[in-house]
Design an enzyme around this catalytic site. Sequence first.
Site, PDB file in Angstrom:
ATOM      1  N   CYS A  16       1.269  -1.310   0.184  1.00  0.00           N
ATOM      2  CA  CYS A  16       0.170  -0.387  -0.061  1.00  0.00           C
ATOM      3  C   CYS A  16       0.833   1.209   0.266  1.00  0.00           C
ATOM      4  O   CYS A  16       2.336   1.138   0.149  1.00  0.00           O
ATOM      5  CB  CYS A  16      -0.619   0.062   1.130  1.00  0.00           C
ATOM      6  SG  CYS A  16      -0.067  -0.567   2.814  1.00  0.00           S
ATOM      7  N   GLY A  42      -0.770   0.327  -5.076  1.00  0.00           N
ATOM      8  CA  GLY A  42      -1.727  -0.194  -4.349  1.00  0.00           C
ATOM      9  C   GLY A  42      -3.012   0.159  -5.406  1.00  0.00           C
ATOM     10  O   GLY A  42      -3.573   1.332  -5.204  1.00  0.00           O
ATOM     11  N   ASN A 117       0.971   0.951   5.730  1.00  0.00           N
ATOM     12  CA  ASN A 117       2.197   0.737   4.564  1.00  0.00           C
ATOM     13  C   ASN A 117       3.201  -0.583   5.420  1.00  0.00           C
ATOM     14  O   ASN A 117       4.009  -0.179   6.673  1.00  0.00           O
ATOM     15  CB  ASN A 117       2.515   1.527   3.823  1.00  0.00           C
ATOM     16  CG  ASN A 117       3.643   0.997   3.223  1.00  0.00           C
ATOM     17  OD1 ASN A 117       3.514  -0.402   2.480  1.00  0.00           O
ATOM     18  ND2 ASN A 117       4.730   1.186   3.068  1.00  0.00           N
ATOM     19  N   GLY A 118       3.203  -2.048   5.261  1.00  0.00           N
ATOM     20  CA  GLY A 118       4.002  -2.496   6.134  1.00  0.00           C
ATOM     21  C   GLY A 118       3.123  -3.894   6.632  1.00  0.00           C
ATOM     22  O   GLY A 118       1.759  -3.986   6.000  1.00  0.00           O
ATOM     23  N   TYR A 257      11.626  -1.638  -7.760  1.00  0.00           N
ATOM     24  CA  TYR A 257      10.354  -2.217  -8.220  1.00  0.00           C
ATOM     25  C   TYR A 257       9.594  -0.869  -7.947  1.00  0.00           C
ATOM     26  O   TYR A 257       8.419  -0.535  -8.934  1.00  0.00           O
ATOM     27  CB  TYR A 257      10.032  -3.285  -8.826  1.00  0.00           C
ATOM     28  CG  TYR A 257       8.721  -3.807  -9.175  1.00  0.00           C
ATOM     29  CD1 TYR A 257       8.734  -3.037 -10.597  1.00  0.00           C
ATOM     30  CD2 TYR A 257       7.646  -3.856  -8.441  1.00  0.00           C
ATOM     31  CE1 TYR A 257       7.185  -4.010 -10.622  1.00  0.00           C
ATOM     32  CE2 TYR A 257       6.345  -4.364  -8.921  1.00  0.00           C
ATOM     33  CZ  TYR A 257       5.951  -4.445 -10.158  1.00  0.00           C
ATOM     34  OH  TYR A 257       4.805  -3.840 -10.656  1.00  0.00           O
TER      35      TYR A 257
END
Length: 485
Positions: A16, A42, A117-118, A257
Amino acid sequence: MLTTHPFDDDKLREECGVFGVSGSDSAAALVALGLHALQHRGQEAAGISSFDGHHFHTHRAMGHVAGNFDRDDVIRSLPGECAVGHVRYSTTGETALRNVQPLYAELASGGFAVAHNGNISNAMKLRRELIRRGSIFQSTSDTETIIHLVATSNYRTLLDRFIDALKQIEGAYSLVVMTPEGMIACRDPLGIRPLVMGKLDGAVIFASETVALDVCGATFERQVEPGELVIVQNGEVRSIRPFAPMAPRPCIFEWVYFSRPDSIAGDQSVYTVRKEIGAQLAIESPVDADLVIPVPDSGVPAAIGYAQQSGIPFELGIIRSHYVGRTFIQPGDKVRHLGVKLKHNANRALIKGKRIILVDDSIVRGTTSLKIVQMMRDAGAAEVHMRIASPPTRHSCFYGVDTPERAKLLAAKHDVGGMTDFIHADSLSFVSIDGLYKALGEAKRADIRPKYCDACFTGDYPTSLTDQDDSVAVDQFAMLAERVN
């Protein structure tokens, strides 16, 4: 649901992106703009919560930011000078509206909205303990564990309860939290997931990437440091560091990426690093060929670096359609295969009779590489050599990346020779782990304390993996028998 990557079934996917604004009359509109810039992080769902000084307002939806948050009526329903937003892929918890963030709860101290996020690697263990103590969960997301830890903490102030919760969780987190008192942004002590801070006309902004600051016209101030909590209250910014200092281990795949190439990550241009990775590939794995061709879009910077280092011309041998998401043709394998060409098509006049080098960022299951190599052969390529701008992905990620189970990773099942045979290439090479570190300015990877989290390549996980290690099933009837006796 649309996706930005044509081969969405064979890429590592960041879980995300988060974006928060404190101190702007148009906070929700800025968050929507920032989430547009983070859409690549996301694409299953998006949400925004705002606070108007008295009440919290939330709008969450499945799908892209566009179509959900580009309407005036939606933005008007999110008033206030503070807002936090989230774009989501699911790694823990199913794809459902109840898991879409920001998650919101009414605590004893007031409203509490959190975007994460994570991935918390001991969330299941904590969840079991919390449920045993009476907590009632409304989602299957690991993020909700944080809310319950805050709610049940015995500390007096919200900040102390929040820190108490953070000290109980393991894994990776970048969080933006909104409360009636202000906004809190923080990263885990290892800084595995990114988070940056910017300013715009007096407003303080937090985002997963600098590109989101660029898009909304904010100036980049600095990254939120690993283990740091940045608190914004009444326009004032202060910082505390409640954790013992640790050597940071940011995710190395951000440069390979995840991040957009026009972002700055860890004071380094992502685009420049990717070109350097391509140059390292050319040094380590040269091959006689006529053309260097990127697999769009993620392979482009590395392919440019490979071409510049090798002197072999860079060409666009694969043309990608930007108007196709998931293949809409479903029935029948033959027709489904034809749907691939809606997304990627070979530049046949360029490729025919040529020895080509395909450059991509990674190989996960191998299905994409197989299709691309076959596409080049069908277009008349004389030779097809594949070069990958990361080491072989042999291990799953437990820190917020949607990685297939290890048994489905091609590099976990085959050596490079076996992988070459699987994708039907004339040759296949990956950049070495030391080469990847060189592209990031290091002499090589340090064996004892590497600078980055590279567990997906090396299996060297920087934290405990409690939920993975705790595999003993609980027999509920045996527990009942113990109580009876």
